[in-house]
Scaffold this motif. Structure first.
Motif, PDB file in Angstrom:
ATOM      1  N   ALA A 241       0.825  -1.212   0.000  1.00 34.99           N
ATOM      2  CA  ALA A 241       0.000   0.000   0.000  1.00 34.99           C
ATOM      3  C   ALA A 241       0.855   1.256   0.000  1.00 34.99           C
ATOM      4  O   ALA A 241       0.458   2.293  -0.555  1.00 34.99           O
ATOM      5  N   ALA A 242       2.047   1.169   0.597  1.00 33.30           N
ATOM      6  CA  ALA A 242       2.930   2.335   0.641  1.00 33.30           C
ATOM      7  C   ALA A 242       3.498   2.689  -0.721  1.00 33.30           C
ATOM      8  O   ALA A 242       4.061   3.778  -0.890  1.00 33.30           O
ATOM      9  N   SER A 243       3.357   1.818  -1.709  1.00 33.30           N
ATOM     10  CA  SER A 243       3.877   2.102  -3.046  1.00 33.30           C
ATOM     11  C   SER A 243       2.907   2.906  -3.894  1.00 33.30           C
ATOM     12  O   SER A 243       3.165   3.111  -5.087  1.00 33.30           O
ATOM     13  N   LEU A 244       1.794   3.353  -3.336  1.00 36.37           N
ATOM     14  CA  LEU A 244       0.803   4.132  -4.093  1.00 36.37           C
ATOM     15  C   LEU A 244       1.414   5.439  -4.593  1.00 36.37           C
ATOM     16  O   LEU A 244       2.161   6.104  -3.870  1.00 36.37           O
ATOM     17  N   LEU A 245       1.076   5.817  -5.811  1.00 37.55           N
ATOM     18  CA  LEU A 245       1.564   7.046  -6.423  1.00 37.55           C
ATOM     19  C   LEU A 245       0.403   8.018  -6.591  1.00 37.55           C
ATOM     20  O   LEU A 245      -0.699   7.615  -7.002  1.00 37.55           O
ATOM     21  N   LEU A 246       0.650   9.268  -6.293  1.00 34.86           N
ATOM     22  CA  LEU A 246      -0.325  10.339  -6.477  1.00 34.86           C
ATOM     23  C   LEU A 246       0.227  11.313  -7.513  1.00 34.86           C
ATOM     24  O   LEU A 246       1.298  11.892  -7.327  1.00 34.86           O
ATOM     25  N   VAL A 247      -0.505  11.454  -8.598  1.00 36.19           N
ATOM     26  CA  VAL A 247      -0.112  12.338  -9.707  1.00 36.19           C
ATOM     27  C   VAL A 247      -1.169  13.430  -9.808  1.00 36.19           C
ATOM     28  O   VAL A 247      -2.376  13.127  -9.866  1.00 36.19           O
ATOM     29  N   ARG A 248      -0.749  14.675  -9.858  1.00 39.10           N
ATOM     30  CA  ARG A 248      -1.692  15.788  -9.792  1.00 39.10           C
ATOM     31  C   ARG A 248      -1.479  16.776 -10.934  1.00 39.10           C
ATOM     32  O   ARG A 248      -0.378  16.869 -11.509  1.00 39.10           O
ATOM     33  N   ASP A 249      -2.575  17.470 -11.251  1.00 41.74           N
ATOM     34  CA  ASP A 249      -2.581  18.603 -12.188  1.00 41.74           C
ATOM     35  C   ASP A 249      -2.037  18.197 -13.562  1.00 41.74           C
ATOM     36  O   ASP A 249      -2.514  17.217 -14.137  1.00 41.74           O
ATOM     37  N   ALA A 250      -1.042  18.907 -14.056  1.00 42.88           N
ATOM     38  CA  ALA A 250      -0.545  18.666 -15.415  1.00 42.88           C
ATOM     39  C   ALA A 250       0.113  17.307 -15.558  1.00 42.88           C
ATOM     40  O   ALA A 250       0.137  16.724 -16.663  1.00 42.88           O
ATOM     41  N   ASP A 251       0.641  16.782 -14.465  1.00 47.35           N
ATOM     42  CA  ASP A 251       1.278  15.465 -14.553  1.00 47.35           C
ATOM     43  C   ASP A 251       0.255  14.350 -14.752  1.00 47.35           C
ATOM     44  O   ASP A 251       0.623  13.248 -15.177  1.00 47.35           O
ATOM     45  N   ALA A 252      -1.021  14.608 -14.449  1.00 49.56           N
ATOM     46  CA  ALA A 252      -2.054  13.608 -14.728  1.00 49.56           C
ATOM     47  C   ALA A 252      -2.189  13.384 -16.238  1.00 49.56           C
ATOM     48  O   ALA A 252      -2.421  12.250 -16.686  1.00 49.56           O
ATOM     49  N   HIS A 253      -2.032  14.456 -17.022  1.00 48.67           N
ATOM     50  CA  HIS A 253      -2.049  14.304 -18.485  1.00 48.67           C
ATOM     51  C   HIS A 253      -0.810  13.549 -18.953  1.00 48.67           C
ATOM     52  O   HIS A 253      -0.882  12.744 -19.898  1.00 48.67           O
ATOM     53  N   ALA A 254       0.327  13.778 -18.319  1.00 46.26           N
ATOM     54  CA  ALA A 254       1.537  13.032 -18.670  1.00 46.26           C
ATOM     55  C   ALA A 254       1.376  11.550 -18.335  1.00 46.26           C
ATOM     56  O   ALA A 254       1.859  10.681 -19.077  1.00 46.26           O
ATOM     57  N   LEU A 255       0.690  11.248 -17.232  1.00 48.58           N
ATOM     58  CA  LEU A 255       0.430   9.844 -16.900  1.00 48.58           C
ATOM     59  C   LEU A 255      -0.498   9.207 -17.917  1.00 48.58           C
ATOM     60  O   LEU A 255      -0.323   8.030 -18.279  1.00 48.58           O
ATOM     61  N   PHE A 256      -1.466   9.952 -18.399  1.00 53.53           N
ATOM     62  CA  PHE A 256      -2.358   9.438 -19.460  1.00 53.53           C
ATOM     63  C   PHE A 256      -1.561   9.068 -20.708  1.00 53.53           C
ATOM     64  O   PHE A 256      -1.771   8.003 -21.301  1.00 53.53           O
TER      65      PHE A 256
ATOM     66  N   ALA B 184      -5.044   7.430   0.746  1.00 59.63           N
ATOM     67  CA  ALA B 184      -4.260   8.503   0.129  1.00 59.63           C
ATOM     68  C   ALA B 184      -5.106   9.752  -0.093  1.00 59.63           C
ATOM     69  O   ALA B 184      -4.647  10.876   0.130  1.00 59.63           O
ATOM     70  N   LEU B 185      -6.355   9.583  -0.534  1.00 69.90           N
ATOM     71  CA  LEU B 185      -7.209  10.745  -0.761  1.00 69.90           C
ATOM     72  C   LEU B 185      -7.583  11.433   0.547  1.00 69.90           C
ATOM     73  O   LEU B 185      -7.832  12.647   0.563  1.00 69.90           O
ATOM     74  N   LYS B 186      -7.634  10.676   1.625  1.00 68.31           N
ATOM     75  CA  LYS B 186      -7.883  11.308   2.924  1.00 68.31           C
ATOM     76  C   LYS B 186      -6.716  12.208   3.313  1.00 68.31           C
ATOM     77  O   LYS B 186      -6.918  13.319   3.825  1.00 68.31           O
ATOM     78  N   LYS B 187      -5.491  11.758   3.063  1.00 65.82           N
ATOM     79  CA  LYS B 187      -4.330  12.602   3.331  1.00 65.82           C
ATOM     80  C   LYS B 187      -4.316  13.829   2.429  1.00 65.82           C
ATOM     81  O   LYS B 187      -3.982  14.942   2.861  1.00 65.82           O
ATOM     82  N   MET B 188      -4.698  13.636   1.174  1.00 69.87           N
ATOM     83  CA  MET B 188      -4.739  14.772   0.269  1.00 69.87           C
ATOM     84  C   MET B 188      -5.808  15.777   0.705  1.00 69.87           C
ATOM     85  O   MET B 188      -5.613  16.995   0.613  1.00 69.87           O
ATOM     86  N   ALA B 189      -6.948  15.288   1.195  1.00 71.15           N
ATOM     87  CA  ALA B 189      -7.997  16.188   1.670  1.00 71.15           C
ATOM     88  C   ALA B 189      -7.549  16.952   2.910  1.00 71.15           C
ATOM     89  O   ALA B 189      -7.918  18.125   3.086  1.00 71.15           O
ATOM     90  N   GLU B 190      -6.751  16.312   3.746  1.00 69.50           N
ATOM     91  CA  GLU B 190      -6.228  17.018   4.915  1.00 69.50           C
ATOM     92  C   GLU B 190      -5.316  18.162   4.493  1.00 69.50           C
ATOM     93  O   GLU B 190      -5.343  19.248   5.076  1.00 69.50           O
ATOM     94  N   GLU B 191      -4.511  17.927   3.461  1.00 66.41           N
ATOM     95  CA  GLU B 191      -3.643  18.991   2.967  1.00 66.41           C
ATOM     96  C   GLU B 191      -4.457  20.121   2.332  1.00 66.41           C
ATOM     97  O   GLU B 191      -4.189  21.307   2.541  1.00 66.41           O
ATOM     98  N   GLU B 192      -5.506  19.751   1.574  1.00 63.81           N
ATOM     99  CA  GLU B 192      -6.345  20.779   0.956  1.00 63.81           C
ATOM    100  C   GLU B 192      -7.120  21.560   2.008  1.00 63.81           C
ATOM    101  O   GLU B 192      -7.331  22.763   1.869  1.00 63.81           O
ATOM    102  N   ALA B 193      -7.563  20.864   3.081  1.00 58.43           N
ATOM    103  CA  ALA B 193      -8.302  21.552   4.135  1.00 58.43           C
ATOM    104  C   ALA B 193      -7.426  22.560   4.863  1.00 58.43           C
ATOM    105  O   ALA B 193      -7.884  23.647   5.249  1.00 58.43           O
ATOM    106  N   SER B 194      -6.154  22.219   5.046  1.00 58.11           N
ATOM    107  CA  SER B 194      -5.246  23.170   5.693  1.00 58.11           C
ATOM    108  C   SER B 194      -4.952  24.367   4.802  1.00 58.11           C
ATOM    109  O   SER B 194      -4.750  25.478   5.278  1.00 58.11           O
ATOM    110  N   SER B 195      -4.946  24.166   3.494  1.00 60.20           N
ATOM    111  CA  SER B 195      -4.684  25.279   2.579  1.00 60.20           C
ATOM    112  C   SER B 195      -5.896  26.182   2.410  1.00 60.20           C
ATOM    113  O   SER B 195      -5.774  27.304   1.930  1.00 60.20           O
ATOM    114  N   GLU B 196      -7.094  25.707   2.785  1.00 58.55           N
ATOM    115  CA  GLU B 196      -8.290  26.532   2.666  1.00 58.55           C
ATOM    116  C   GLU B 196      -8.282  27.699   3.641  1.00 58.55           C
ATOM    117  O   GLU B 196      -9.056  28.628   3.512  1.00 58.55           O
ATOM    118  N   LYS B 197      -7.433  27.651   4.662  1.00 62.90           N
ATOM    119  CA  LYS B 197      -7.333  28.773   5.589  1.00 62.90           C
ATOM    120  C   LYS B 197      -6.690  30.000   4.944  1.00 62.90           C
ATOM    121  O   LYS B 197      -6.780  31.101   5.453  1.00 62.90           O
TER     122      LYS B 197
END
Length: 567
Positions: free
Chosen positions: A391-406, A502-515
């Motif tokens: 499970a620790a090998s999960l990769l998270l790709v965001r924004d423009a890199d999601a198109h590169a992964l495609f 992984a999405l729960k961790k990402m939501a925690e980061e987004e929630a902290s940035s909403e301040k």
């Protein structure tokens, strides 16, 4: 024939000793005088035991206790005499007159005596902590991004389902799903619970090969190689159609007309999320599980990713990396591969001398320098592959890199197996909305009646790729169509369990940035996703950035009295 030996063996000596002993015992027995029959001239002495048997007397058991004289022996029937608190005990035993004044006896409750067990029970009762598990009730159902392979519903009342649907029910269910309509408020469609239940069981899939099970895919199955592996034309045509379907799905996702879709390969599973879902600012993708080779191939294609579930204690930080890790909990792929190089650069303090040249100046030969470099490379490779297929090998790709992964997955040869039952078959695409080349499929539903503890339960088992929106749609139908409580248990597709974490961790980061006051609200994302095929109430839940909403579920119970869920 040899004459007998005059010597005796030990066994023979013991046998002679036993025979002599028996003869002596028999002689002593014959010499005993008789007492029950009078001796007369001419009569032979009679054995005592024999005479008793003739008179009808029973022979006494030599092992029984003799009748003791009651006058000579002290009776211990009175337990008060053995009480140490009684002063007459010693005088009674010695048969001496006692001048002790009798004390008034106190009534003692033997049940309340402080024995060890009573003390232990009293101690545990005073220090025991009540461990009552308080179940929390929730008004909404949590979001689990893991794919399910099976779902079982249990209730005391029948569910609104039958294996034989009416023509109007089947047509209304298919029309409502394909057009993404809310059949509860439609004036022309069938709004019965069976039609809405059938609508929740539908999904889109590509490719469609009826003779091959494309979900779940497994490399461990031992079977003959598929004929597509040797037919190049069929393999090429199938991959061309898959490319068009994959491109269509990704374009729908970028245009916010498809909320998410899954790509299920033999060795990994990938999910693409549209911008706004799970609190993400842009499109993102998750891949699990991965290997060192796949991550290295992504680096070569300049696809930047993070590993949010990888523990930080497996990384080597310098001072700058530690400060960066405090601000960002995600593990960047470039940090893990360039740790040794970064540490050397910081230790050099501005000296740009090549380490190989430095070692050669120290007197080391070229072969020894190569051995040192190879050892360092093996150590780095072993550290990199320590989390492979976990499970620790999960990769998270965001924004423009999601198109590169495609683009990477379009040309990835590792996504298609070269041998086995799935040889030549491209990855399976699963989506809740229609796309080019997608085939409409339905979950396999089977109803049963179960008797347990003299109680009758109705059960429905659903088998197939169960998407996250399918679970929420199904529960919404059951809430409005049944008045009884029901429970649901899930069987997960194991590689996708890490998606929710992984999405729960990402939501925690987004929630902290909403301040941050410069951060835009999520209202625009929700409005942009209004045409993605999800109703308004469900879309508000899926777009929420609350980390507590995302959790992997094993079982859920619905209480119809207060309209709450428990898990």
């Amino acid at each position: 024939m040899d004459p007998p030996s005059p010597w005796k063996t030990p066994n023979q000596v013991m046998q002679l000793h036993k025979i002599k002993k028996r003869k002596k015992a028999l002689q002593d027995r014959m010499k005993q005088p008789t007492t029950s029959i009078a001796e007369e001239p001419g009569n032979k002495p009679v054995d005592l035991n024999f005479s008793r048997l003739m008179n009808g007397d029973k022979r006494k058991n030599p092992f029984s206790k003799n009748n003791l004289d009651q006058n000579k022996k002290f009776k211990y029937d009175d337990t008060s005499q053995l009480d140490p608190s009684n002063d007459k005990t010693l005088f009674t035993l010695l048969k001496l007159p006692s001048n002790v004044v009798e004390k008034p006896t106190l009534e003692v409750d033997k049940e309340k005596l402080l024995t060890f067990s009573n003390l232990l029970q009293k101690f545990t009762a005073d220090n025991s902590v009540e461990t009552h598990v308080v179940e929390k009730n929730y008004k909404h159902l949590t979001i689990d991004w893991a794919l399910k392979t099976k779902l079982r519903l249990m209730s005391t009342k029948p569910f609104p389902w039958t294996s034989k649907l009416k023509a109007s029910e089947e047509a209304s269910g298919i029309t409502g799903f394909v057009r993404c309509l809310d059949t509860t408020s439609s004036p022309t469609l069938d709004t019965s619970p069976r039609a809405r239940f059938h609508q929740t069981c539908l999904y889109w899939q590509h490719p469609h090969l009826p003779w091959i099970n494309l979900f779940p895919r497994s490399n461990g199955k031992v079977a003959a190689t598929n004929f597509l592996a040797t037919n190049e034309e069929a393999k090429k045509a199938l991959f061309t159609e898959w490319t068009e379907s994959f491109r269509s799905l990704f374009q729908l996702l970028r245009a916010l007309h498809c909320p998410y879709f899954y790509v299920c390969a033999n060795s990994f599973t990938c999910v693409f999320l549209a911008a706004g879902l799970a609190g993400a600012r842009g499109p993102c993708a998750l891949v699990a599980p991965t290997t060192c080779g796949l991550r290295q191939a992504l680096r070569q294609e300049d696809v930047e990713f993070t590993m949010p579930l990888r523990p930080d204690n497996k990384r080597k930080f310098n001072n700058s990396d530690e400060d960066r890790a405090k601000n960002n909990s995600f593990d960047s792929c470039y940090d893990t591969m360039d740790d040794g190089k970064t540490e050397q650069e910081t230790n050099c303090s501005g000296d740009e001398e090549d380490p190989d040249e430095f070692l050669s100046q120290m007197g080391l030969e070229t072969e020894e320098i190569k051995k040192i470099n190879n050892a360092q490379a093996r150590a780095a490779a072993s550290a990199e592959s320590s989390v492979d297929s976990a499970a620790a090998s999960l990769l998270l790709v965001r924004d423009a890199d999601a198109h590169a992964l495609f683009n990477f997955l379009l040309n990835c040869k590792a996504a298609v197996s070269a041998a086995g039952p799935l040889a030549g078959v491209p990855p399976t695409l699963l989506a809740p909305t229609a796309f080019h080349g997608g085939t409409l499929h339905s979950l396999k539903v089977r109803e049963n009646v179960i008797f347990s503890e003299n109680k009758k339960y109705y059960s429905i088992e659903m088998k197939g790729p169960i998407l996250p929106t399918t679970v929420h749609s199904l529960f919404n139908v059951l809430k409005t169509s049944t008045s009884a409580q029901f429970s649901a248990t899930f069987a997960h597709h194991q590689p996708t369990l890490a998606f929710s974490w992984a999405l729960k961790k990402m939501a925690e980061e987004e929630a902290s940035s909403e301040k941050d006051p410069n951060h835009f609200t999520k209202a625009f994302d929700k409005e942009n996703l209004s045409d993605c095929g999800i109703n308004e109430d469900m879309l508000q839940l899926f777009c929420s950035a609350d980390p507590n909403i995302m959790k992997s579920l094993d079982s859920v119970k619905y209480n119809s009295e207060d309209n709450t869920f428990t898990w």
